[in-house]
Design an enzyme around this catalytic site. Structure first.
Site, mmCIF file in Angstrom:
data_model
loop_
_atom_site.group_PDB
_atom_site.id
_atom_site.type_symbol
_atom_site.label_atom_id
_atom_site.label_comp_id
_atom_site.label_asym_id
_atom_site.label_seq_id
_atom_site.Cartn_x
_atom_site.Cartn_y
_atom_site.Cartn_z
ATOM 1 N N SER A 166 0.836 -1.195 0.000
ATOM 2 C CA SER A 166 0.000 0.000 0.000
ATOM 3 C C SER A 166 0.876 1.253 0.000
ATOM 4 O O SER A 166 1.669 1.464 0.918
ATOM 5 C CB SER A 166 -0.906 0.009 1.237
ATOM 6 N N CYS A 181 -22.032 -10.577 -6.556
ATOM 7 C CA CYS A 181 -20.824 -10.720 -5.741
ATOM 8 C C CYS A 181 -21.069 -11.813 -4.700
ATOM 9 O O CYS A 181 -21.844 -12.724 -4.925
ATOM 10 C CB CYS A 181 -20.423 -9.383 -5.112
ATOM 11 N N ASP A 221 -15.128 -8.098 2.944
ATOM 12 C CA ASP A 221 -14.138 -7.313 3.667
ATOM 13 C C ASP A 221 -14.664 -5.926 4.011
ATOM 14 O O ASP A 221 -14.287 -5.349 5.033
ATOM 15 C CB ASP A 221 -12.873 -7.207 2.803
ATOM 16 N N CYS A 263 -19.617 -1.335 -6.405
ATOM 17 C CA CYS A 263 -19.739 -1.975 -5.089
ATOM 18 C C CYS A 263 -21.001 -1.533 -4.343
ATOM 19 O O CYS A 263 -21.287 -0.335 -4.266
ATOM 20 C CB CYS A 263 -18.510 -1.651 -4.256
#
Length: 478
Positions: free
Chosen positions: A148, A295, A311, A365
């Site tokens: 990251s 999903c 998550d 999402c």
């Protein structure tokens, strides 16, 4: 709330001792992010949605026990009908478990490996705790490491700081260079926020040229503000002032896409572009859950064996159960989880159903679907305007690349095609006046289209001082 997360941290007499019958509704494989330290991290990144999750486990030591480790890996293997299993670690910061924990994990995986089965070992880390020993281990076991980093120093250090509020850029870069020294496969995860979202080329070129990475993913920061001013739950229709704006994210993607499609096709891989192109080609899956029609096959498991739908939904309403009490595959194939997955498709507003680029994002999402459509229907994605701009922008180059692939030619041949077109357009523009029709066929005047003077770089606000995460109300954007 459907059920409270389990507080168990070790083995249980009621745990499943044998593999259950494989449920008919179970997928042949799925992706599961294991969080062996829960939400505990050595950093205090201001926008991190997961740090606050520790409140769900009061009194926990946030360390996965060896009993849970073995049950997790055994059940993960038993739950797969595929010959490859991804054993994925995330956090929090997973390296806080120490290297011996992962050495034990390798032993357990080998213990339950079926004939012909291979493992893909992955870990997402902030990279600040890596050393030669860690990297040698990663290389020995063929780990793929996600690092990251939010761009060059002045962008990364705005939000990615340690517990003392100190910048972390140098430590992350040290970790990256160690991975390169040991020839460990890695990719870059960059969160796109309100600050670095204004610097797309600086971010992309830094990752490509300074880091030398050839695979990168850009994740938009969207922090929903709850009624109490916190960001603990996926609730509320306001976002924090750290969150990227919809149009800003669209500009970020299109600017990088133009750099990529003219220079880097075939040698640099950007996850969003790859996934979008797969949808343009009509493949079965985009390879990116947010761009799939449904999903539910990207779950998360906490340090104590609690399994969650996703998550991004580690919260009580999306708690499925604990693998010490029910077998993992029964939870993955449960009616609750199946509905979670199909709701992505079945709850789209009419505005999305009628959209000409729905095939590309499928509403993106569900966590980001909290604004209203132009006619007042709820459930529109907060990032819709940005994604729509990006997908319309990439349409022609995408169709050229798909056409090339269908002819058995490399997609990289799009670059000379676009270069020739640009040269032809420049030649056609040269003798024209600003009020003449633009030769591109848009119907606009030259001054309003390709002949408009290159504008100066937009004014961008000064970079804020480094900021830490805190469990207190945050400033919001309506």
């Amino acid at each position: 709330m459907l059920e409270k997360p389990s507080q168990s941290s070790g083995s249980s007499d009621s745990s499943p001792s044998t593999q259950p019958a494989y449920p008919p509704s179970a997928p042949p494989g799925f992706h599961l992010l294991a969080k062996p330290t829960g939400a505990i991290c050595n950093l205090d990144c201001a926008y991190c949605f997961f740090l606050d999750k520790e409140v769900f486990y009061p009194g926990s030591k946030f360390r996965m026990s060896d009993e849970v480790l073995e049950r997790y890996i055994r059940q993960l293997i038993e739950s797969h009908r595929t010959n490859q299993v991804n054993i994925a670690w995330q956090g929090g910061e997973p390296t806080l478990m120490g290297l011996d924990f992962y050495r034990r994990a390798m032993v357990v995986a080998e213990k339950y490996r079926r004939p012909g089965m291979t493992f893909l070992h992955t870990m997402q880390t902030n990279g600040t705790l890596l050393n030669d020993e860690w990297c040698a281990f990663f290389k020995e076991h063929n780990f793929l490491i996600g690092i990251s980093i939010d761009g060059p120093r002045e962008l990364h250090d705005v939000y990615r700081v340690d517990k003392g509020g100190r910048p972390t850029f140098d430590k992350v870069m040290r970790g990256i260079r160690l991975l390169q020294k040991h020839a460990v496969d890695f990719n870059i995860l960059t969160t796109v926020n309100r600050v670095n979202g204004d610097y797309p080329l600086e971010v992309y070129r830094f990752i490509r040229d300074e880091i030398g990475a050839d695979w990168m993913q850009f994740i938009p920061v969207v922090e929903r503000i709850n009624r109490d001013g916190l960001t603990l739950y996926q609730e509320g229709n306001r976002v924090s002032d750290r969150s990227v704006l919809a149009e800003q994210f669209g500009r970020f993607l299109t600017t990088i896409f133009d750099e990529w499609v003219h220079n880097d096709v075939g040698r640099v891989y950007v996850q969003t572009f790859e996934a979008a192109l797969r949808n343009w080609a009509g493949l079965d899956t985009s390879g990116m859950c947010v761009f799939n029609e449904t999903c539910g096959q990207g779950l998360a498991i906490e340090h104590n064996g609690d399994l969650y739908a996703c998550d991004h939904f580690v919260e009580p309403d999306y708690f499925l159960g604990n693998i010490q009490k029910e077998h993992m595959i029964e939870l993955v194939a449960s009616d609750q989880q199946l509905k979670f997955g199909t709701d992505k498709r079945d709850t789209l507003p009419q505005y999305c159903l009628d959209c000409d680029v729905r095939f590309a994002c499928h509403g993106e999402c569900p966590k980001n679907r909290f604004i209203e459509t132009p006619d007042g229907e709820p459930g529109l994605n907060y990032l819709c305007a940005g994604f729509k701009h990006f997908f319309h922008h990439m349409d022609r180059p995408a169709n050229i690349m798909i056409g090339l692939l269908q002819q058995g030619r490399p997609a990289a041949q799009v670059m000379p095609i676009l270069a020739r077109e640009a040269a032809q357009l420049a030649a056609a523009l040269a003798p024209l006046g600003r009020n003449d029709p633009c030769p591109c066929g848009s119907g606009r005047k030259v001054k309003q289209c390709h002949g408009r003077l290159a504008s100066q770089a937009p004014l961008r606000p000064p970079l804020p001082r480094p900021k830490q995460r805190s469990l207190k109300p945050v400033q919001t954007t309506e």
